[in-house]
Design a protein around this motif. Structure first.
Motif, mmCIF file in Angstrom:
data_model
loop_
_atom_site.group_PDB
_atom_site.id
_atom_site.type_symbol
_atom_site.label_atom_id
_atom_site.label_comp_id
_atom_site.label_asym_id
_atom_site.label_seq_id
_atom_site.Cartn_x
_atom_site.Cartn_y
_atom_site.Cartn_z
ATOM 1 N N LEU A 115 0.831 -1.207 0.000
ATOM 2 C CA LEU A 115 0.000 0.000 0.000
ATOM 3 C C LEU A 115 0.864 1.256 0.000
ATOM 4 N N TRP A 116 1.931 1.224 0.787
ATOM 5 C CA TRP A 116 2.812 2.383 0.839
ATOM 6 C C TRP A 116 3.460 2.622 -0.533
ATOM 7 N N ALA A 117 3.932 1.541 -1.164
ATOM 8 C CA ALA A 117 4.579 1.695 -2.472
ATOM 9 C C ALA A 117 3.628 2.382 -3.450
ATOM 10 N N ILE A 118 2.370 1.930 -3.461
ATOM 11 C CA ILE A 118 1.403 2.511 -4.391
ATOM 12 C C ILE A 118 1.107 3.965 -4.018
ATOM 13 N N PRO B 94 -1.568 3.171 -10.663
ATOM 14 C CA PRO B 94 -1.689 4.573 -10.274
ATOM 15 C C PRO B 94 -2.590 5.297 -11.288
ATOM 16 N N PHE B 95 -3.493 6.143 -10.779
ATOM 17 C CA PHE B 95 -4.463 6.787 -11.669
ATOM 18 C C PHE B 95 -3.786 7.597 -12.769
ATOM 19 N N GLN B 96 -2.536 7.983 -12.530
ATOM 20 C CA GLN B 96 -1.848 8.792 -13.540
ATOM 21 C C GLN B 96 -1.736 8.057 -14.867
ATOM 22 N N LEU B 97 -1.747 6.721 -14.814
ATOM 23 C CA LEU B 97 -1.643 5.955 -16.054
ATOM 24 C C LEU B 97 -2.854 6.217 -16.947
ATOM 25 N N LEU B 98 -4.043 6.228 -16.366
ATOM 26 C CA LEU B 98 -5.235 6.313 -17.197
ATOM 27 C C LEU B 98 -5.887 7.685 -17.181
ATOM 28 N N LEU B 99 -5.260 8.625 -16.493
ATOM 29 C CA LEU B 99 -5.854 9.958 -16.343
ATOM 30 C C LEU B 99 -6.179 10.608 -17.689
ATOM 31 N N ILE B 100 -5.204 10.637 -18.570
ATOM 32 C CA ILE B 100 -5.393 11.338 -19.839
ATOM 33 C C ILE B 100 -6.368 10.611 -20.767
ATOM 34 N N MET C 183 4.959 9.492 -19.066
ATOM 35 C CA MET C 183 5.345 9.606 -17.650
ATOM 36 C C MET C 183 4.442 8.727 -16.783
ATOM 37 N N GLY C 184 3.141 8.721 -17.110
ATOM 38 C CA GLY C 184 2.211 7.863 -16.378
ATOM 39 C C GLY C 184 2.616 6.402 -16.480
ATOM 40 N N ILE C 185 3.116 6.008 -17.654
ATOM 41 C CA ILE C 185 3.546 4.621 -17.837
ATOM 42 C C ILE C 185 4.781 4.333 -16.981
#
Lengths: 303, 278
Positions: free
Chosen positions: A224-227, B117-123, A277-279
């Protein structure tokens, strides 16, 4: 436990029960997640139909983006590892005290947990009150104690990240503390007492008995912390004050990604690049989750 | 050795007290400061006010739309929680109790979402919602919240349903009750603690949600509390009306604090249950 099966005639019910969740999840979670990999191959401003295919160009550019790696990525890693080490150290210490027969245990527990229910924006405001160099709680208390030489401009660029990290630790510790406490409370008291009787010291009991016995919950807490650490956004972004180029100390992967995509006053709108960046963030989380599950899989402890 | 051990224990206890005292004193300091004038704050940050400045509260309440933000938050969070529970509960029930073709795969797919993480699918999600005109709408935001809350909620509720005794459901079948009736009349009431835990968890985390609200809402009449608070913070930094901002902080956090004091037990177990329950 054996789940109770449905009869053949009732099978359609399964789909009725599952359909709303599956439809929303696939359309609004899985599909966008997969589409992210597609979008990351394009140069795209988002609000136009024209997407220019650049192949792995975004990733190539990202690899050469020194600020992204040396500031945003490094700050995320520092939050993960330095922040995480401090959080878990304090959480273990506090949960150790809280698991003893302490007077006012419930009140202490409630106060320790409280920061968890605060909005990160409120936490950012709270800590800006603490750090203000003219009238902040920290500097005025130092003055009161006659420790003027310790007074610092806490939000100056060179101290900013450390100051934010302290706030982050304060905000997150309670949650992990209470999780560890619940785990510790499950250890049979006899096990610990007999270890003490056998002459084990405090440290031995901690490392040889407590840690192995709460291993599964510890693994969950670390995951959980990592995420959460990689996702961390609100506190840093609010700290940056909504400017388009946040200070380096307030920039992590999440902030950098958001500003690249949706930075308001200076229009950046680099959707393909931001998605790349999200990836990177996704891959980082995946790697961490994999490592944690690897590290904790060996030798399952039986109660 | 024994002396050392005692000392260690006392130090650890002192640390706990200091940790909690810091939070409590911090809030008292903020309460006092919110009733001071700026000049009093600059003169002595730890001093008391000579006369309580209730004006600080009045001016923040009227010049910022905190009440509007508050209502928006209540609306969007309540709506989302209802959607989440309606969508996730039947699914969690079936996934935890019925084996069918693909049930394993679907469960893994849902659990997988917890690590995204939501940042992946945000856009991609933003532009999908944009293309159907669901951006800058509280209803649209509630659907986004619902979708992104699915993994954890289903996972959490599955843990509860899995541990329910099968005997009652079997008996209901024998009495000729259909699956919907069995679910609604027998299993759902039994699984209610799980549903309530999931509702509390989602309520608290969505109440504080910032990234998605900031991204998906553009008009300030729709802003939720965290976004409104963020606007307040940015503008206050330029006007320098510090004590007014303290009052704003109090207005925003006190309701949370009061609810927390009333329900702290439920909230604490609601937020940590997912991690502890296997």
């Amino acid at each position: 436990m054996k789940p109770s099966g449905l009869r053949r005639s009732e099978r359609p019910m399964v789909w009725l029960f599952l359909f709303p969740m599956t439809a929303i999840y696939v359309l609004m979670f899985i599909f966008p997640s997969l589409r992210a990999f597609y979008i990351s191959l394009f140069d795209w401003s988002g609000f136009t139909a024209s997407m220019r295919y650049v192949g792995l160009g975004n990733f190539r550019e990202l690899l050469g983006d020194d600020y992204f790696w040396s500031v945003a990525f490094v700050n995320t890693l520092k939050i993960l590892f330095i922040g995480g080490a401090i959080i878990f150290a304090i959480a273990f210490l506090l949960s150790g005290v809280l698991s003893t027969n302490l007077r006012g245990k419930k009140i202490f527990r409630a106060i320790t947990f409280f920061p968890t229910v605060l909005s990160p924006i409120a936490v950012a405001i709270l800590w800006s009150f603490i750090y203000n160099d003219r009238w902040g709680l920290l500097n005025s208390t130092l003055k009161l104690l006659g420790q003027e030489r310790l007074i610092l401009t806490w939000m100056a660029p060179e101290h900013l990240f450390g100051s934010i990290l302290a706030a982050l630790v304060w905000m997150n510790t309670g949650f992990y503390c209470i999780i560890l406490l619940a785990a510790l409370d499950r250890i049979p008291q006899q096990t610990i007492e007999s270890a003490y009787l056998d002459g084990a010291g405090e440290m031995q009991v901690f490392w040889r008995i407590k840690i192995p016995m709460i291993k599964d919950i510890l693994a969950t807490a670390l995951t959980l912390w990592a995420i959460n650490a990689v996702k961390e956004f609100g506190l840093l972004f609010a700290w940056a004050g909504g400017v388009d180029i946040p200070a380096a100390g307030a920039t992590n992967l999440a902030v950098k990604m958001y500003v690249t995509a949706f930075g308001r006053r200076v229009t950046v709108y680099r959707m393909g690049y931001a998605t790349a960046m999200g990836i990177v963030m996704f891959l980082l989380v995946a790697l961490l989750v994999f490592l944690i599950s690897r590290a904790f899989r060996s030798e399952v402890f039986e109660y | 050795m024994i002396f050392f051990k005692k000392l260690l224990k006392i130090l650890a206890k002192a640390f706990l007290v200091a940790w909690c005292l810091f939070s409590v004193l911090g809030f008292i300091w903020i309460l006092i400061t919110s009733l001071k004038t700026n000049r009093e704050l600059f003169k002595n940050a730890w001093g008391l006010f000579t006369e309580p400045q209730w004006d600080n509260y009045a001016s923040i309440w009227t010049s910022f739309k905190l009440s509007r933000n508050f209502l928006n938050s209540i609306y969007v969070v309540s709506l989302s929680v209802i959607e989440i529970i309606l969508v996730c509960t039947p699914a969690a029930y079936v996934l935890s109790r019925v084996k069918f073709f693909g049930s394993r795969a679907l469960t893994s797919l849902v659990v997988f979402g917890m690590g995204v993480p939501f940042q992946l699918l945000l856009i991609p999600l933003y532009f999908s919602m944009h293309s159907i005109g669901m951006v800058d709408s509280l209803f649209g935001l509630s659907i986004v919240y619902c979708a992104l809350s699915i993994p954890f909620t289903v996972f959490l509720e599955m843990g509860f349903f899995r541990n329910l005794p099968t005997a009652l459901a079997e008996a209901a079948y024998i009495d000729g009750s259909g699956p919907i009736k069995t679910f609604l009349l027998i299993m759902l009431p039994l699984g209610m603690p799980g549903v309530i835990t999931a509702a509390i968890f989602n309520f608290v985390s969505l109440w504080n949600e910032f990234l998605l609200a900031l991204t998906f809402l553009n008009s300030d009449t729709l802003f939720t509390l965290p976004v409104g608070l963020f606007g307040l913070q940015t503008s206050m930094q330029y006007t320098g009306k510090w004590t007014t901002m303290f009052a704003g902080f109090v207005i925003v956090t006190v309701p949370t604090m009061v609810i927390y004091m009333l329900l702290s037990r439920k909230i604490i177990s609601g937020l940590t249950m997912g991690a502890i329950k296997e």
